[in-house]
Design an enzyme around this catalytic site. Structure first.
Site, mmCIF file in Angstrom:
data_model
loop_
_atom_site.group_PDB
_atom_site.id
_atom_site.type_symbol
_atom_site.label_atom_id
_atom_site.label_comp_id
_atom_site.label_asym_id
_atom_site.label_seq_id
_atom_site.Cartn_x
_atom_site.Cartn_y
_atom_site.Cartn_z
ATOM 1 N N GLY A 21 0.839 -1.201 0.000
ATOM 2 C CA GLY A 21 0.000 0.000 0.000
ATOM 3 C C GLY A 21 0.868 1.242 0.000
ATOM 4 O O GLY A 21 1.978 1.243 -0.531
ATOM 5 N N CYS A 22 0.387 2.282 0.609
ATOM 6 C CA CYS A 22 1.100 3.551 0.668
ATOM 7 C C CYS A 22 2.469 3.378 1.328
ATOM 8 O O CYS A 22 2.566 2.828 2.419
ATOM 9 C CB CYS A 22 0.260 4.547 1.461
ATOM 10 S SG CYS A 22 1.102 6.092 1.812
ATOM 11 N N PHE A 23 3.518 3.880 0.680
ATOM 12 C CA PHE A 23 4.857 3.690 1.255
ATOM 13 C C PHE A 23 5.082 4.504 2.516
ATOM 14 O O PHE A 23 5.959 4.191 3.304
ATOM 15 C CB PHE A 23 5.979 3.887 0.247
ATOM 16 C CG PHE A 23 5.951 5.134 -0.612
ATOM 17 C CD1 PHE A 23 5.432 6.334 -0.186
ATOM 18 C CD2 PHE A 23 6.487 5.081 -1.884
ATOM 19 C CE1 PHE A 23 5.437 7.461 -0.990
ATOM 20 C CE2 PHE A 23 6.506 6.204 -2.712
ATOM 21 C CZ PHE A 23 5.972 7.389 -2.257
#
Length: 187
Positions: free
Chosen positions: A17-19
Site C-alpha cells: 500500500g502507501c509507502f
C-alpha cells in the site's frame, strides 16, 4: 535506524500500500539500518509521484529495507509485513485504490522467494485471513527512489490527518504485537 557500514547487510523490497505507512512501520524495528521509499515493478524509468498516481506506470509504491539478518530475520520482516497491511485486497489498502497500492514482495535472493512463498502458504493453511491472500511474489525489479518529500514522511508529518487516521493504528498494532522487535531509539 542505524546506518553503520556493514557488508553483512541484506535487502528486502516490500509493497504493502502507501509507502508512508510501510516505511513508518519498518523504521521502528531493531536491525533495520535504512529504508528508502520508492517505486518498483513497472515499466517507466525514473517515474515521478504524479505519474505513479495515475496507475498507468505499473509501479507499486514500495520500500527498500536494508537490514542486518543477525538482528532481524527476513522471516520476521515478513511477519511484520503481513500483520500491518491487508494482503487480501487486490490493488487496494483502505481508501488507497490502484495498482500502485498492491501487495507485492520483490525478492532479492532465491532464499527470500522460498521463504515468502512458504510463509504465504502457511498463512493460507492456518486460515489467518478470512479471504485469500493476493500478495504477489516477484523477482527484484529496478527500484527508483521517491522524491525527498516522501522519505521519512510519518516522522516529519505525524500530526497530519492521514498520519493520525491511517498510520497511527498501524504503529499501535506494531507496538502491541511486536514489542520485542522494536528499536529502543526513538525515531
Amino acid at each position: 535506524m542505524d546506518k553503520q557500514n556493514n557488508s553483512n547487510l541484506e535487502t528486502a523490497i516490500l509493497a504493502g500500500g502507501c509507502f508512508w505507512c510501510t516505511e513508518a512501520v519498518f523504521q521502528r524495528l531493531k536491525g533495520v539500518h535504512e529504508i528508502v521509499s520508492g517505486y518498483t515493478g513497472g515499466t517507466i524509468k525514473n517515474p515521478a509521484y504524479r505519474e505513479i498516481c495515475t496507475g498507468r506506470t505499473g509501479h507499486a509504491e514500495a520500500i527498500k529495507i536494508t537490514f542486518d539478518p543477525k538482528e532481524i530475520s527476513y522471516q520476521e520482516l515478513l511477519e511484520v509485513f503481513f500483520a500491518t497491511h491487508d494482503p487480501t485486497t487486490l490493488n487496494r489498502q483502505g481508501n488507497d485504490v490502484g495498482t500502485q497500492y498492491r501487495s507485492e514482495i520483490f525478492y532479492t535472493t532465491p532464499a527470500q522467494k522460498d521463504q515468502a512463498q512458504s510463509f504465504i502458504s502457511l498463512l493460507e493453511k492456518e486460515k489467518v485471513f478470512t479471504a485469500p491472500i493476493v500478495t504477489v511474489v516477484s523477482g527484484e525489479k529496478p527500484f527508483y527512489k521517491a522524491e525527498e518529500d516522501h522519505q521519512n514522511y510519518y516522522n516529519e508529518h505525524g500530526s497530519q490527518p492521514y498520519c493520525q487516521f491511517i498510520i497511527d493504528p498501524k504503529i499501535k498494532k506494531l507496538t502491541s504485537k511486536f514489542a520485542d522487535k522494536l528499536n529502543t531509539v526513538t525515531k
